[in-house]
Enzyme design. Structure first.
Site, PDB file in Angstrom:
ATOM      1  N   GLU A  94       0.833  -1.212   0.000  1.00 16.46           N
ATOM      2  CA  GLU A  94       0.000   0.000   0.000  1.00 16.46           C
ATOM      3  C   GLU A  94       0.865   1.259   0.000  1.00 16.46           C
ATOM      4  O   GLU A  94       2.066   1.210   0.273  1.00 16.46           O
ATOM      5  CB  GLU A  94      -0.930   0.002   1.219  1.00 16.46           C
ATOM      6  CG  GLU A  94      -0.174  -0.060   2.537  1.00 16.46           C
ATOM      7  CD  GLU A  94      -0.903   0.621   3.673  1.00 16.46           C
ATOM      8  OE1 GLU A  94      -1.417   1.740   3.482  1.00 16.46           O
ATOM      9  OE2 GLU A  94      -0.939   0.046   4.769  1.00 16.46           O
ATOM     10  N   LYS A 154      -5.399  10.768   1.013  1.00 18.47           N
ATOM     11  CA  LYS A 154      -5.491   9.368   1.454  1.00 18.47           C
ATOM     12  C   LYS A 154      -6.776   8.799   0.869  1.00 18.47           C
ATOM     13  O   LYS A 154      -7.863   9.266   1.186  1.00 18.47           O
ATOM     14  CB  LYS A 154      -5.510   9.352   2.986  1.00 18.47           C
ATOM     15  CG  LYS A 154      -5.816   8.010   3.626  1.00 18.47           C
ATOM     16  CD  LYS A 154      -5.777   8.126   5.160  1.00 18.47           C
ATOM     17  CE  LYS A 154      -6.418   6.943   5.851  1.00 18.47           C
ATOM     18  NZ  LYS A 154      -6.477   7.121   7.319  1.00 18.47           N
ATOM     19  N   VAL A 166      -5.293   0.211   3.019  1.00 22.53           N
ATOM     20  CA  VAL A 166      -5.435  -1.247   2.912  1.00 22.53           C
ATOM     21  C   VAL A 166      -6.671  -1.591   2.078  1.00 22.53           C
ATOM     22  O   VAL A 166      -6.621  -2.429   1.174  1.00 22.53           O
ATOM     23  CB  VAL A 166      -5.517  -1.890   4.310  1.00 22.53           C
ATOM     24  CG1 VAL A 166      -5.951  -3.356   4.224  1.00 22.53           C
ATOM     25  CG2 VAL A 166      -4.171  -1.785   5.024  1.00 22.53           C
ATOM     26  N   ASP A 178     -16.621   5.102  14.147  1.00 16.32           N
ATOM     27  CA  ASP A 178     -15.399   5.028  13.346  1.00 16.32           C
ATOM     28  C   ASP A 178     -14.912   3.585  13.226  1.00 16.32           C
ATOM     29  O   ASP A 178     -14.271   3.045  14.121  1.00 16.32           O
ATOM     30  CB  ASP A 178     -14.308   5.919  13.960  1.00 16.32           C
ATOM     31  CG  ASP A 178     -13.112   6.087  13.027  1.00 16.32           C
ATOM     32  OD1 ASP A 178     -13.054   5.390  11.987  1.00 16.32           O
ATOM     33  OD2 ASP A 178     -12.233   6.915  13.331  1.00 16.32           O
ATOM     34  N   SER A 183     -12.929   1.282  10.326  1.00 15.95           N
ATOM     35  CA  SER A 183     -12.211   1.432   9.060  1.00 15.95           C
ATOM     36  C   SER A 183     -12.886   0.670   7.928  1.00 15.95           C
ATOM     37  O   SER A 183     -13.385  -0.445   8.114  1.00 15.95           O
ATOM     38  CB  SER A 183     -10.778   0.913   9.220  1.00 15.95           C
ATOM     39  OG  SER A 183     -10.116   0.956   7.972  1.00 15.95           O
ATOM     40  N   ALA A 184     -12.853   1.289   6.750  1.00 20.87           N
ATOM     41  CA  ALA A 184     -13.353   0.624   5.544  1.00 20.87           C
ATOM     42  C   ALA A 184     -12.510  -0.606   5.204  1.00 20.87           C
ATOM     43  O   ALA A 184     -12.921  -1.427   4.385  1.00 20.87           O
ATOM     44  CB  ALA A 184     -13.354   1.608   4.375  1.00 20.87           C
ATOM     45  N   ASP A 185     -11.327  -0.720   5.850  1.00 22.20           N
ATOM     46  CA  ASP A 185     -10.514  -1.922   5.623  1.00 22.20           C
ATOM     47  C   ASP A 185     -11.330  -3.173   5.948  1.00 22.20           C
ATOM     48  O   ASP A 185     -11.181  -4.202   5.292  1.00 22.20           O
ATOM     49  CB  ASP A 185      -9.259  -1.914   6.515  1.00 22.20           C
ATOM     50  CG  ASP A 185      -8.262  -0.824   6.138  1.00 22.20           C
ATOM     51  OD1 ASP A 185      -8.487  -0.122   5.129  1.00 22.20           O
ATOM     52  OD2 ASP A 185      -7.264  -0.684   6.871  1.00 22.20           O
ATOM     53  N   LYS A 188      -3.754  -2.378  14.257  1.00 20.33           N
ATOM     54  CA  LYS A 188      -3.093  -1.306  14.986  1.00 20.33           C
ATOM     55  C   LYS A 188      -3.602  -1.230  16.419  1.00 20.33           C
ATOM     56  O   LYS A 188      -4.799  -1.258  16.664  1.00 20.33           O
ATOM     57  CB  LYS A 188      -3.313   0.027  14.277  1.00 20.33           C
ATOM     58  CG  LYS A 188      -2.340   0.183  13.124  1.00 20.33           C
ATOM     59  CD  LYS A 188      -2.290   1.586  12.598  1.00 20.33           C
ATOM     60  CE  LYS A 188      -3.519   1.903  11.791  1.00 20.33           C
ATOM     61  NZ  LYS A 188      -3.566   1.245  10.490  1.00 20.33           N
TER      62      LYS A 188
HETATM   63  N1  PSU Z   1      -0.597   0.453   8.898  1.00 17.56           N
HETATM   64  C1  PSU Z   1       0.492   1.167   9.245  1.00 17.56           C
HETATM   65  N2  PSU Z   1       0.492   2.500   8.996  1.00 17.56           N
HETATM   66  C2  PSU Z   1      -0.557   3.103   8.352  1.00 17.56           C
HETATM   67  C3  PSU Z   1      -1.697   2.339   7.969  1.00 17.56           C
HETATM   68  C4  PSU Z   1      -1.656   1.021   8.277  1.00 17.56           C
HETATM   69  O1  PSU Z   1       1.447   0.608   9.791  1.00 17.56           O
HETATM   70  O2  PSU Z   1      -0.482   4.285   8.082  1.00 17.56           O
HETATM   71  C5  PSU Z   1      -2.848   2.944   7.206  1.00 17.56           C
HETATM   72  C6  PSU Z   1      -3.368   1.889   6.234  1.00 17.56           C
HETATM   73  O3  PSU Z   1      -3.362   2.453   4.950  1.00 17.56           O
HETATM   74  C7  PSU Z   1      -4.765   1.585   6.698  1.00 17.56           C
HETATM   75  C8  PSU Z   1      -5.164   2.933   7.211  1.00 17.56           C
HETATM   76  O4  PSU Z   1      -5.589   1.101   5.670  1.00 17.56           O
HETATM   77  O5  PSU Z   1      -4.004   3.336   7.938  1.00 17.56           O
HETATM   78  C9  PSU Z   1      -6.415   2.870   8.047  1.00 17.56           C
HETATM   79  O6  PSU Z   1      -6.942   4.153   8.136  1.00 17.56           O
HETATM   80  P1  PSU Z   1      -8.448   4.383   8.651  1.00 17.56           P
HETATM   81  O7  PSU Z   1      -8.401   3.956  10.088  1.00 17.56           O
HETATM   82  O8  PSU Z   1      -8.678   5.848   8.454  1.00 17.56           O
HETATM   83  O9  PSU Z   1      -9.321   3.520   7.792  1.00 17.56           O
HETATM   84 MN    MN Z   2     -11.841   5.882  10.225  1.00 17.88          MN
END
Ligand code: PSU
Ligand code: MN
Length: 305
Positions: free
Chosen positions: A25, A87, A107, A139, A141-143, A160
């Site tokens: 990614e 992003k 992701v 909140d 994630s769309a992941d 994370k």
């Molecule tokens: N893992 C990491 N660092 C990051 C991310 C993941 O070690 O910066 C990023 C990835 O791109 C993941 C995103 O998809 O953070 C998730 O963001 P959000 O919680 O806004 O969906």
């Molecule tokens: Mn989010």
């Protein structure tokens, strides 16, 4: 081939010849780390995959094209311009494509683009998930949603630690996503080898993981697989040490009214500061370790008769 895809010749060749390819990614480059560590890590990760006989395919959006396989210069541009690069999660792709924009893929969007290109293995740092306090903020994630749709195995150091990991595992269960401890019974917590939670399943080598992938997709079960790969022991930060710092960073994000796509980069940057760079060093090492495991799984997958 999808008309919006732009795949590097080396990657196309490898896919056509059934050689191992690992997707990577670009949000982690643009927003996950600062320059120059982000560029150094991106190059190191590609090298690890090559050393294992694989072809790396870093994914991003350039002028509306879904690029699969970036040049060194393109990676460096992403790394240098960091915060000014949008992003892009899955929801953002139609806008970026139609208006011919640039962006870094998360992701979720990387999974989707990898699947469109026919790539089955993807290495990241840690996937997004259910945020702490999601009962109020919604909140998530769309992941996670993407995990239910794109046929890609994602090698990740658990999820994370800034997230609510128990709820993240619950959500993945609801979505029918296998969460596999890779050589571990515990669900890893990014900086730490264990979150105190169990993985629902475990496999111990790349061959078994490849067979599991094949079984899932041959069964007609669409969607991704979480390959939960713990950080190497020598780089881990113990949960008792990192947890209070995470709680502080989460409270700061709330006080400063950080929301939406800015939450994750904000928390990662705060933690890097609070640990005097140790969280960053851990992040770099776990990404490298995920790339190594992903390359081995990709190799085992193409070798299945
Ligand atoms: N893992 C990491 N660092 C990051 C991310 C993941 O070690 O910066 C990023 C990835 O791109 C993941 C995103 O998809 O953070 C998730 O963001 P959000 O919680 O806004 O969906
Ligand atoms: Mn989010």
């Amino acid at each position: 081939m999808n008309r919006f895809l732009n795949i590097a010749p080396e990657v196309i060749e490898a896919i056509q010849e059934n050689r191992p390819v690992v997707a990577l990614e670009s949000t982690i480059i643009a927003h996950g780390m600062a320059f120059p560590q982000n560029a150094e890590t991106a190059f190191a990760v590609e090298k690890i995959i090559r050393n294992e006989g694989g072809v790396p395919a870093t994914i991003a959006v350039r002028a509306g094209k879904l690029k699969v396989g970036l040049s060194q210069t393109e990676i460096e541009t992403l790394a240098r311009n960091g915060a000014s690069i949008p992003k892009l999660s899955t929801r953002d792709l139609p806008h970026a494509v139609a208006l011919e924009r640039d962006g870094a893929t998360t992701v979720a969007s990387t999974m989707r683009i990898a699947a469109l290109a026919g790539i089955r293995v993807f290495a990241t740092g840690g996937i997004g998930g259910v945020h702490r306090g999601a009962a109020e903020t919604f909140d998530i994630s769309a992941d996670l949603g993407e995990m239910a749709q794109s046929n890609v195995a994602v090698v990740t150091a658990g999820a994370k630690a800034i997230l609510d990991l128990a709820l993240t595992i619950e959500r993945l269960e609801t979505l029918g996503v296998p969460v596999i401890g890779y050589g571990t019974d515990d669900f890893p917590a990014f900086y730490s080898r264990s979150s105190g939670l169990k993985c629902p399943m475990r496999v111990d080598d790349a061959q078994d993981m490849a067979r599991l992938m094949r079984a899932k997709w041959d069964l007609g079960l669409a969607g991704g697989i979480v390959v939960a790969n713990p950080i190497p022991a020598e780089y881990e930060i113990a949960a008792y040490e990192i947890t209070p710092l995470i709680e502080k960073a989460v409270a700061e994000a709330r006080d400063e009214k950080i929301d939406g796509r800015d939450v994750t980069p904000f928390l990662l940057a705060r933690l890097a500061r609070a640990t005097a760079g140790r969280s960053l060093a851990a992040n770099i090492e776990l990404v490298k370790n995920n790339a190594l495991v992903a390359a081995r799984i990709a190799k085992a997958y193409v070798e299945i008769p």
